[in-house]
Design a protein around this motif. Structure first.
Motif, PDB file in Angstrom:
ATOM      1  N   ALA A 308       0.848  -1.193   0.000  1.00 22.64           N
ATOM      2  CA  ALA A 308       0.000   0.000   0.000  1.00 22.64           C
ATOM      3  C   ALA A 308       0.882   1.240   0.000  1.00 22.64           C
ATOM      4  O   ALA A 308       2.117   1.154   0.005  1.00 22.64           O
ATOM      5  CB  ALA A 308      -0.922  -0.013   1.223  1.00 22.64           C
ATOM      6  N   ASP A 309       0.266   2.402  -0.016  1.00 16.35           N
ATOM      7  CA  ASP A 309       0.996   3.670   0.073  1.00 16.35           C
ATOM      8  C   ASP A 309       0.159   4.658   0.881  1.00 16.35           C
ATOM      9  O   ASP A 309      -0.897   4.300   1.407  1.00 16.35           O
ATOM     10  CB  ASP A 309       1.337   4.224  -1.317  1.00 16.35           C
ATOM     11  CG  ASP A 309       0.093   4.570  -2.139  1.00 16.35           C
ATOM     12  OD1 ASP A 309      -1.040   4.473  -1.612  1.00 16.35           O
ATOM     13  OD2 ASP A 309       0.247   4.935  -3.326  1.00 16.35           O
ATOM     14  N   HIS A 310       0.640   5.906   0.976  1.00 13.57           N
ATOM     15  CA  HIS A 310      -0.089   6.873   1.798  1.00 13.57           C
ATOM     16  C   HIS A 310      -1.443   7.224   1.181  1.00 13.57           C
ATOM     17  O   HIS A 310      -2.374   7.609   1.886  1.00 13.57           O
ATOM     18  CB  HIS A 310       0.753   8.122   2.042  1.00 13.57           C
ATOM     19  CG  HIS A 310       0.902   9.039   0.868  1.00 13.57           C
ATOM     20  ND1 HIS A 310       1.405   8.623  -0.343  1.00 13.57           N
ATOM     21  CD2 HIS A 310       0.605  10.361   0.718  1.00 13.57           C
ATOM     22  CE1 HIS A 310       1.425   9.642  -1.183  1.00 13.57           C
ATOM     23  NE2 HIS A 310       0.951  10.706  -0.569  1.00 13.57           N
ATOM     24  N   GLY A 311      -1.591   7.060  -0.129  1.00 17.36           N
ATOM     25  CA  GLY A 311      -2.898   7.263  -0.751  1.00 17.36           C
ATOM     26  C   GLY A 311      -3.909   6.246  -0.255  1.00 17.36           C
ATOM     27  O   GLY A 311      -5.068   6.582   0.038  1.00 17.36           O
ATOM     28  N   ALA A 445       0.599   9.862   8.357  1.00 18.51           N
ATOM     29  CA  ALA A 445       0.807   8.649   7.555  1.00 18.51           C
ATOM     30  C   ALA A 445       1.894   8.871   6.514  1.00 18.51           C
ATOM     31  O   ALA A 445       2.118   9.988   6.041  1.00 18.51           O
ATOM     32  CB  ALA A 445      -0.488   8.237   6.867  1.00 18.51           C
ATOM     33  N   TYR A 446       2.563   7.757   6.158  1.00 19.85           N
ATOM     34  CA  TYR A 446       3.645   7.778   5.171  1.00 19.85           C
ATOM     35  C   TYR A 446       3.441   6.689   4.126  1.00 19.85           C
ATOM     36  O   TYR A 446       2.836   5.645   4.393  1.00 19.85           O
ATOM     37  CB  TYR A 446       5.010   7.446   5.813  1.00 19.85           C
ATOM     38  CG  TYR A 446       5.497   8.313   6.928  1.00 19.85           C
ATOM     39  CD1 TYR A 446       4.964   9.558   7.209  1.00 19.85           C
ATOM     40  CD2 TYR A 446       6.543   7.851   7.732  1.00 19.85           C
ATOM     41  CE1 TYR A 446       5.457  10.320   8.254  1.00 19.85           C
ATOM     42  CE2 TYR A 446       7.048   8.605   8.779  1.00 19.85           C
ATOM     43  CZ  TYR A 446       6.493   9.847   9.037  1.00 19.85           C
ATOM     44  OH  TYR A 446       6.984  10.594  10.075  1.00 19.85           O
ATOM     45  N   THR A 447       4.023   6.934   2.952  1.00 13.55           N
ATOM     46  CA  THR A 447       4.490   5.840   2.121  1.00 13.55           C
ATOM     47  C   THR A 447       5.886   5.536   2.655  1.00 13.55           C
ATOM     48  O   THR A 447       6.787   6.380   2.572  1.00 13.55           O
ATOM     49  CB  THR A 447       4.560   6.233   0.634  1.00 13.55           C
ATOM     50  OG1 THR A 447       3.233   6.514   0.159  1.00 13.55           O
ATOM     51  CG2 THR A 447       5.172   5.109  -0.192  1.00 13.55           C
ATOM     52  N   GLU A 448       6.062   4.375   3.252  1.00  5.74           N
ATOM     53  CA  GLU A 448       7.246   4.117   4.069  1.00  5.74           C
ATOM     54  C   GLU A 448       8.519   3.966   3.228  1.00  5.74           C
ATOM     55  O   GLU A 448       8.514   3.326   2.168  1.00  5.74           O
ATOM     56  CB  GLU A 448       7.041   2.843   4.903  1.00  5.74           C
ATOM     57  CG  GLU A 448       5.807   2.865   5.790  1.00  5.74           C
ATOM     58  CD  GLU A 448       5.851   3.931   6.862  1.00  5.74           C
ATOM     59  OE1 GLU A 448       6.963   4.325   7.260  1.00  5.74           O
ATOM     60  OE2 GLU A 448       4.768   4.364   7.314  1.00  5.74           O
ATOM     61  N   LEU A 449       9.582   4.556   3.741  1.00  4.01           N
ATOM     62  CA  LEU A 449      10.898   4.405   3.120  1.00  4.01           C
ATOM     63  C   LEU A 449      11.390   2.978   3.361  1.00  4.01           C
ATOM     64  O   LEU A 449      11.433   2.514   4.502  1.00  4.01           O
ATOM     65  CB  LEU A 449      11.871   5.408   3.731  1.00  4.01           C
ATOM     66  CG  LEU A 449      13.320   5.350   3.219  1.00  4.01           C
ATOM     67  CD1 LEU A 449      13.394   5.612   1.714  1.00  4.01           C
ATOM     68  CD2 LEU A 449      14.185   6.356   3.979  1.00  4.01           C
ATOM     69  N   GLY A 497       2.424   1.215   3.310  1.00  2.00           N
ATOM     70  CA  GLY A 497       1.963   2.453   3.912  1.00  2.00           C
ATOM     71  C   GLY A 497       1.693   2.232   5.381  1.00  2.00           C
ATOM     72  O   GLY A 497       1.381   1.112   5.812  1.00  2.00           O
ATOM     73  N   GLY A 498       1.829   3.290   6.165  1.00  2.00           N
ATOM     74  CA  GLY A 498       1.580   3.188   7.597  1.00  2.00           C
ATOM     75  C   GLY A 498       0.987   4.473   8.132  1.00  2.00           C
ATOM     76  O   GLY A 498       1.164   5.548   7.542  1.00  2.00           O
ATOM     77  N   GLN A 499       0.277   4.346   9.235  1.00  5.57           N
ATOM     78  CA  GLN A 499      -0.372   5.519   9.804  1.00  5.57           C
ATOM     79  C   GLN A 499      -0.544   5.369  11.302  1.00  5.57           C
ATOM     80  O   GLN A 499      -0.671   4.261  11.822  1.00  5.57           O
ATOM     81  CB  GLN A 499      -1.754   5.730   9.168  1.00  5.57           C
ATOM     82  CG  GLN A 499      -2.464   7.001   9.653  1.00  5.57           C
ATOM     83  CD  GLN A 499      -3.700   7.308   8.854  1.00  5.57           C
ATOM     84  OE1 GLN A 499      -3.982   6.661   7.853  1.00  5.57           O
ATOM     85  NE2 GLN A 499      -4.455   8.295   9.281  1.00  5.57           N
ATOM     86  N   GLY A 500      -0.557   6.512  11.990  1.00  7.52           N
ATOM     87  CA  GLY A 500      -0.870   6.557  13.411  1.00  7.52           C
ATOM     88  C   GLY A 500      -1.949   7.585  13.676  1.00  7.52           C
ATOM     89  O   GLY A 500      -1.957   8.660  13.058  1.00  7.52           O
TER      90      GLY A 500
END
Length: 532
Positions: A308-311, A445-449, A497-500
């Motif tokens: 996934a990604d931040h979208g 949230a990020y599209t994680e590195l 993707g990740g989010q808090g």
């Protein structure tokens, strides 16, 4: 001169001794209930009105077993007493009244409808039970058995045939001891939450909503194939955010450890291992200031999704909030600080730089204009370790007050987010968003590195920038690179993707509370009686 607590205790001890002499344990034992107070009220037969338009004899309804605390106790002659029984369902009824915008929600009639009257008659109960009734005080816990019905005046009541004491209160409720009902000070409410919950249906409702929000969040993610996990709360190296930590020492290992400021790096290790979708409802600790929106110990829900990604995280966020609105409070319109927040319509997405331009009339790269704006708001540009930090402070002052309806702020500067992928069209920006609602940052949230070499370089750059910064929060970065995390990336972190989301602010939003203390059962405070 007010009475002392010991005087109240002694009077109630006398009644407790009287109960003991009757062979009754004043602190109660098991009592199985069949209904809540609210459920019992719903079972009341309709009011019967005679041909003359006046209420007559009323039918009796279902047999119920209910329990709760006595909020009222009054005598109507020597052989008849009335009491009002309240249980936890008063919080449910209060929330329904809020959503219905009941006019007198804090009035006597509305409050009475959140309890149920007990009709206590000597002839029905008998001499032994009547002796127990006469030993009762306000705030005692009791269980009763009886039929639900109405008095001749139409008052919904339980006509009690059996009563048991379930817990003797040795001190009276605050209003009986001289305080006006509902007039607890903010400090007392936070320090003695049990009194707050006892006195305030609104506060009880708030914490019931918070509990159900957390449960609904868990269901939302588990229903979508996420696994709930637990990660360490003591970290050898700071990571996952930039914040000042609490430090502790492990004696057996002779090792200083940090209470976690975020679980991110451990959760992403689990994606490396193949768990693919994980979440944690976790406690975090940041050794920083206390304000209406900040508590040093706070709760977050943080999740990571492979492929996934931040979208995708934006889409999931909208879905999550609508799920919470539908299942917890039953409406997609939130009422916060006099404003209606609409969760139903598509949420706005605007870049960090465009928001600065739209709401503040500033271009991020126009240094002289940004510095002038900073000075106009009492900020000294020389007091910041970098121009970027100054510009971000200006952004927060000038943009955040406009972010009322749900808004995703995207494409933040790279220096703010060392764990996030750079924007493919501009390495100075990142594939990140922050979610703002009601002028509060609610989520991040990020599209994680997932490039291990670039991550190592980002960590080194972050340590250098933090060391040079005059910002206390940035200086909290230890300067150590989490090499184990980078090694995990060497083994392959999938695109993800990740989010808090902060649970405390989420609870504020859904309950309409403006101070974070009012959604945390036991907020961080100085010990009672300590000096500033």
């Amino acid at each position: 001169m007010s009475d002392s607590p010991d005087q109240y205790r002694e009077a109630r001890r006398t009644k407790a001794r009287r109960l003991t002499e009757l062979g009754v344990d004043p602190f109660g034992s098991r009592f199985d209930t069949t209904h809540t107070v609210a459920d019992a009220r719903d079972l009341a037969p309709a009011l019967v009105v005679g041909a003359d338009g006046k209420p007559g004899d009323q039918p009796r309804g279902s047999l119920v077993r209910v329990a709760g605390r006595l909020g009222n106790l009054r005598s109507s002659g020597g052989k008849l007493k009335f009491a009002t029984l309240y249980d936890r369902s008063r919080g449910e009824v209060y929330r329904k009244q809020v959503l219905a915008r009941t006019v007198d929600i804090d009035g006597a009639e509305a409050k009475k409808s959140r309890g149920i009257q007990l009709y206590l008659e000597f002839g029905t109960l008998g001499e032994g039970a009547w002796a127990l009734v006469e030993a009762l005080d306000l705030a005692d816990w009791v269980g009763v058995v009886g039929h639900v019905g109405r008095t001749r005046r139409g008052e919904i009541s339980v006509f009690v045939t059996e009563i048991r004491i379930l817990g003797k209160a040795m001190l009276p409720p605050p209003h009986q001891a001289g305080a006006d009902s509902g007039a607890l000070s903010p400090e007392t409410r936070s320090r003695q939450r049990y009194l707050d919950l006892m006195m305030s249906d609104a506060s009880l409702s708030t914490f019931m909503v918070r509990s159900r929000l957390v449960a609904a969040v868990r269901r939302f993610f588990t229903d979508r194939g996420f696994l709930e996990v637990e990660t360490p709360m003591m970290h050898p190296i700071l990571g996952g955010a930039t914040a000042k930590p609490f430090v502790t020492h492990h004696n057996a290992l002779d090792l200083d450890l940090y209470l976690r400021i975020a679980p991110e790096l451990y959760l992403k290790r689990l994606l490396v291992g193949g768990l693919e979708r994980v979440f944690e409802c976790n406690r975090n600790f940041r050794n920083e200031g206390i304000s209406p929106r900040h508590n040093p110990e706070f709760t977050m829900i943080e999740w990571y999704q492979a492929y996934a990604d931040h979208g995708a995280m934006m889409d999931l966020s909208e879905e999550l909030f609508r799920h919470l609105a539908d299942t917890v409070i039953g409406t997609r319109t939130l009422h916060y600080a006099g404003i209606d927040i609409d969760l139903a319509k598509p949420w706005r997405r605007i870049s960090y730089h465009d928001a600065l331009r739209e709401f503040a009339g500033l271009a991020y790269d126009d240094r002289s204009a940004v510095e002038a704006a900073a000075r106009s708001h009492g900020l000294d540009p020389a007091g910041f370790g970098s121009y970027d930090r100054l510009a971000n402070e200006v952004w927060e002052i000038l943009v955040e007050p406009h972010l009322i309806q749900p808004t995703f702020i995207t494409d933040q500067p790279s220096w703010l987010t060392p764990l996030c992928k750079a924007h493919p069209d501009d390495p100075g920006k990142t594939l990140r968003f922050e979610l703002f609602i009601a002028r509060m940052e609610i989520g991040n949230a990020y599209t994680e590195l997932n490039d291990p070499d670039l991550q190592r370089q980002r960590f080194r750059d972050q340590a250098i920038e933090a060391s040079a910064s005059q910002d206390d929060e940035a200086k909290a970065v230890s300067g150590l690179v989490d090499e184990d995390y980078c090694t995990a990336l060497d083994f392959g972190l999938p695109a993800c993707g990740g989010q808090g989301i902060g649970i405390d602010r989420l609870a504020m939003l859904f309950t309409g509370e403006s101070n974070i203390r009012d959604v945390i059962l036991f907020p961080t405070m100085r010990p009672s009686g300590s000096q500033d």
